[in-house]
Design a protein around this motif. Structure first.
Motif, PDB file in Angstrom:
ATOM      1  N   LEU A 172      69.895  22.089 -13.199  1.00 42.01           N
ATOM      2  CA  LEU A 172      70.069  22.099 -11.786  1.00 42.01           C
ATOM      3  C   LEU A 172      67.945  22.847 -11.201  1.00 42.01           C
ATOM      4  O   LEU A 172      67.736  22.830 -10.569  1.00 42.01           O
ATOM      5  CB  LEU A 172      70.565  23.957 -11.832  1.00 42.01           C
ATOM      6  CG  LEU A 172      72.024  23.802 -11.983  1.00 42.01           C
ATOM      7  CD1 LEU A 172      72.838  25.222 -11.481  1.00 42.01           C
ATOM      8  CD2 LEU A 172      72.354  22.657 -10.409  1.00 42.01           C
ATOM      9  N   ALA A 173      67.513  23.196 -12.745  1.00 41.21           N
ATOM     10  CA  ALA A 173      65.981  23.234 -12.297  1.00 41.21           C
ATOM     11  C   ALA A 173      65.262  21.441 -11.177  1.00 41.21           C
ATOM     12  O   ALA A 173      64.557  22.137 -10.749  1.00 41.21           O
ATOM     13  CB  ALA A 173      65.231  23.444 -13.420  1.00 41.21           C
ATOM     14  N   MET A 174      65.977  20.786 -12.546  1.00 42.40           N
ATOM     15  CA  MET A 174      64.854  19.276 -11.911  1.00 42.40           C
ATOM     16  C   MET A 174      65.643  18.805 -10.354  1.00 42.40           C
ATOM     17  O   MET A 174      65.772  17.947  -9.954  1.00 42.40           O
ATOM     18  CB  MET A 174      65.356  18.615 -13.162  1.00 42.40           C
ATOM     19  CG  MET A 174      64.403  19.176 -13.982  1.00 42.40           C
ATOM     20  SD  MET A 174      64.506  17.665 -14.911  1.00 42.40           S
ATOM     21  CE  MET A 174      66.033  18.301 -15.476  1.00 42.40           C
ATOM     22  N   THR A 175      67.303  19.768  -9.882  1.00 41.02           N
ATOM     23  CA  THR A 175      67.655  18.864  -7.963  1.00 41.02           C
ATOM     24  C   THR A 175      66.779  19.215  -7.311  1.00 41.02           C
ATOM     25  O   THR A 175      65.682  20.006  -7.009  1.00 41.02           O
ATOM     26  CB  THR A 175      68.254  20.150  -8.120  1.00 41.02           C
ATOM     27  OG1 THR A 175      69.826  20.564  -9.280  1.00 41.02           O
ATOM     28  CG2 THR A 175      69.667  19.874  -7.482  1.00 41.02           C
ATOM     29  N   THR A 176      66.608  17.931  -6.363  1.00 36.61           N
ATOM     30  CA  THR A 176      65.486  17.536  -6.223  1.00 36.61           C
ATOM     31  C   THR A 176      66.479  18.588  -3.784  1.00 36.61           C
ATOM     32  O   THR A 176      67.440  18.533  -4.786  1.00 36.61           O
ATOM     33  CB  THR A 176      65.278  16.703  -5.453  1.00 36.61           C
ATOM     34  OG1 THR A 176      66.892  15.543  -5.076  1.00 36.61           O
ATOM     35  CG2 THR A 176      64.806  15.661  -6.271  1.00 36.61           C
ATOM     36  N   GLU A 177      65.918  18.362  -3.147  1.00 37.65           N
ATOM     37  CA  GLU A 177      66.118  18.859  -1.629  1.00 37.65           C
ATOM     38  C   GLU A 177      66.801  18.403  -1.482  1.00 37.65           C
ATOM     39  O   GLU A 177      68.316  18.731  -0.808  1.00 37.65           O
ATOM     40  CB  GLU A 177      64.943  19.224  -1.209  1.00 37.65           C
ATOM     41  CG  GLU A 177      64.467  20.289  -1.020  1.00 37.65           C
ATOM     42  CD  GLU A 177      62.920  20.494   0.381  1.00 37.65           C
ATOM     43  OE1 GLU A 177      64.065  20.450   1.032  1.00 37.65           O
ATOM     44  OE2 GLU A 177      62.192  20.742  -0.402  1.00 37.65           O
ATOM     45  N   ALA A 178      67.194  17.073  -2.053  1.00 35.91           N
ATOM     46  CA  ALA A 178      68.361  16.303  -0.916  1.00 35.91           C
ATOM     47  C   ALA A 178      69.500  16.229  -1.929  1.00 35.91           C
ATOM     48  O   ALA A 178      69.849  16.360  -1.651  1.00 35.91           O
ATOM     49  CB  ALA A 178      67.386  14.433  -1.570  1.00 35.91           C
ATOM     50  N   GLU A 179      69.107  16.267  -3.531  1.00 32.56           N
ATOM     51  CA  GLU A 179      70.729  16.299  -4.064  1.00 32.56           C
ATOM     52  C   GLU A 179      70.984  17.780  -3.879  1.00 32.56           C
ATOM     53  O   GLU A 179      72.158  18.145  -3.803  1.00 32.56           O
ATOM     54  CB  GLU A 179      70.167  16.610  -5.300  1.00 32.56           C
ATOM     55  CG  GLU A 179      69.767  15.094  -5.754  1.00 32.56           C
ATOM     56  CD  GLU A 179      69.185  14.928  -7.459  1.00 32.56           C
ATOM     57  OE1 GLU A 179      69.114  14.289  -8.210  1.00 32.56           O
ATOM     58  OE2 GLU A 179      68.106  15.811  -7.740  1.00 32.56           O
ATOM     59  N   TYR A 180      70.461  18.884  -3.958  1.00 32.82           N
ATOM     60  CA  TYR A 180      70.703  20.125  -3.766  1.00 32.82           C
ATOM     61  C   TYR A 180      71.564  20.513  -2.408  1.00 32.82           C
ATOM     62  O   TYR A 180      72.535  20.470  -2.143  1.00 32.82           O
ATOM     63  CB  TYR A 180      69.859  21.184  -3.102  1.00 32.82           C
ATOM     64  CG  TYR A 180      70.056  22.490  -2.698  1.00 32.82           C
ATOM     65  CD1 TYR A 180      70.521  23.332  -3.568  1.00 32.82           C
ATOM     66  CD2 TYR A 180      70.429  23.205  -1.542  1.00 32.82           C
ATOM     67  CE1 TYR A 180      71.032  24.819  -3.417  1.00 32.82           C
ATOM     68  CE2 TYR A 180      70.314  24.225  -1.404  1.00 32.82           C
ATOM     69  CZ  TYR A 180      70.904  25.142  -2.771  1.00 32.82           C
ATOM     70  OH  TYR A 180      71.095  26.361  -2.183  1.00 32.82           O
ATOM     71  N   ALA A 181      71.073  19.395  -0.957  1.00 34.80           N
ATOM     72  CA  ALA A 181      72.224  19.336  -0.127  1.00 34.80           C
ATOM     73  C   ALA A 181      73.444  18.633  -0.102  1.00 34.80           C
ATOM     74  O   ALA A 181      74.372  18.767   0.678  1.00 34.80           O
ATOM     75  CB  ALA A 181      71.201  18.324   0.976  1.00 34.80           C
ATOM     76  N   THR A 182      73.533  17.879  -0.761  1.00 38.11           N
ATOM     77  CA  THR A 182      74.873  16.979  -1.047  1.00 38.11           C
ATOM     78  C   THR A 182      75.956  18.089  -2.142  1.00 38.11           C
ATOM     79  O   THR A 182      76.399  17.656  -2.488  1.00 38.11           O
ATOM     80  CB  THR A 182      74.704  16.064  -2.180  1.00 38.11           C
ATOM     81  OG1 THR A 182      74.228  16.566  -3.699  1.00 38.11           O
ATOM     82  CG2 THR A 182      73.781  14.731  -1.316  1.00 38.11           C
ATOM     83  N   LEU A 183      75.080  19.066  -2.473  1.00 35.78           N
ATOM     84  CA  LEU A 183      76.325  20.025  -3.657  1.00 35.78           C
ATOM     85  C   LEU A 183      77.744  20.589  -2.893  1.00 35.78           C
ATOM     86  O   LEU A 183      78.319  20.681  -3.756  1.00 35.78           O
ATOM     87  CB  LEU A 183      75.192  21.778  -4.255  1.00 35.78           C
ATOM     88  CG  LEU A 183      74.643  20.766  -5.332  1.00 35.78           C
ATOM     89  CD1 LEU A 183      73.705  22.205  -6.131  1.00 35.78           C
ATOM     90  CD2 LEU A 183      74.671  20.481  -6.854  1.00 35.78           C
ATOM     91  N   GLU A 184      77.177  20.910  -1.748  1.00 39.97           N
ATOM     92  CA  GLU A 184      78.776  21.459  -1.169  1.00 39.97           C
ATOM     93  C   GLU A 184      79.291  20.408  -0.945  1.00 39.97           C
ATOM     94  O   GLU A 184      80.747  20.468  -0.942  1.00 39.97           O
ATOM     95  CB  GLU A 184      78.225  22.043   0.256  1.00 39.97           C
ATOM     96  CG  GLU A 184      79.488  22.106   1.414  1.00 39.97           C
ATOM     97  CD  GLU A 184      79.433  24.331   0.842  1.00 39.97           C
ATOM     98  OE1 GLU A 184      81.219  24.396   0.355  1.00 39.97           O
ATOM     99  OE2 GLU A 184      78.654  24.491  -0.059  1.00 39.97           O
ATOM    100  N   THR A 185      79.194  19.121  -0.647  1.00 39.84           N
ATOM    101  CA  THR A 185      80.564  17.855  -0.390  1.00 39.84           C
ATOM    102  C   THR A 185      80.597  17.456  -1.831  1.00 39.84           C
ATOM    103  O   THR A 185      82.369  17.710  -2.122  1.00 39.84           O
ATOM    104  CB  THR A 185      79.367  16.755  -0.005  1.00 39.84           C
ATOM    105  OG1 THR A 185      78.496  17.248   1.166  1.00 39.84           O
ATOM    106  CG2 THR A 185      80.681  15.162   0.024  1.00 39.84           C
TER     107      THR A 185
END
Length: 94
Positions: free
Chosen positions: A25-38
């Motif tokens: 989770l610390a290495m999650t990029t902004e783009a990856e973070y944006a997909t977490l809800e999906t």
């Protein structure tokens, strides 16, 4: 998941897995973070998604929960603020 042993001391495994979750989770990029809800929407009703949710609810509720303690053991330089951010993120994800 699914092959959890109930015998013996599981602390070393718990420490490793909690530490891995923290690092991922610390290495999650902004783009990856944006997909977490999906991701959550897609998997939260599956068996594995339900198991993940149960684990997060049981072990990662607050800074004194077993999972949070294992994170602090695995990553001794984790600040309280970073731990809170991690806990909020993992609860939002699962």
């Amino acid at each position: 998941l699914g092959k959890k042993s109930t015998s013996g001391d599981r602390t070393p495994y718990a420490r490793k897995h909690a530490g891995d979750l923290y690092a991922i989770l610390a290495m999650t990029t902004e783009a990856e973070y944006a997909t977490l809800e999906t991701f959550k929407t897609k998997y939260h009703t599956t068996d594995i998604g339900n198991q993940a949710t149960q684990i997060v609810q049981e072990f990662f509720q607050d800074r004194t929960s077993a999972g949070a303690l294992r994170v602090r053991e695995a990553h001794s330089k984790t600040t309280p603020a970073n731990l809170e951010t991690f806990l909020n993120l993992i609860k939002a994800t699962f």
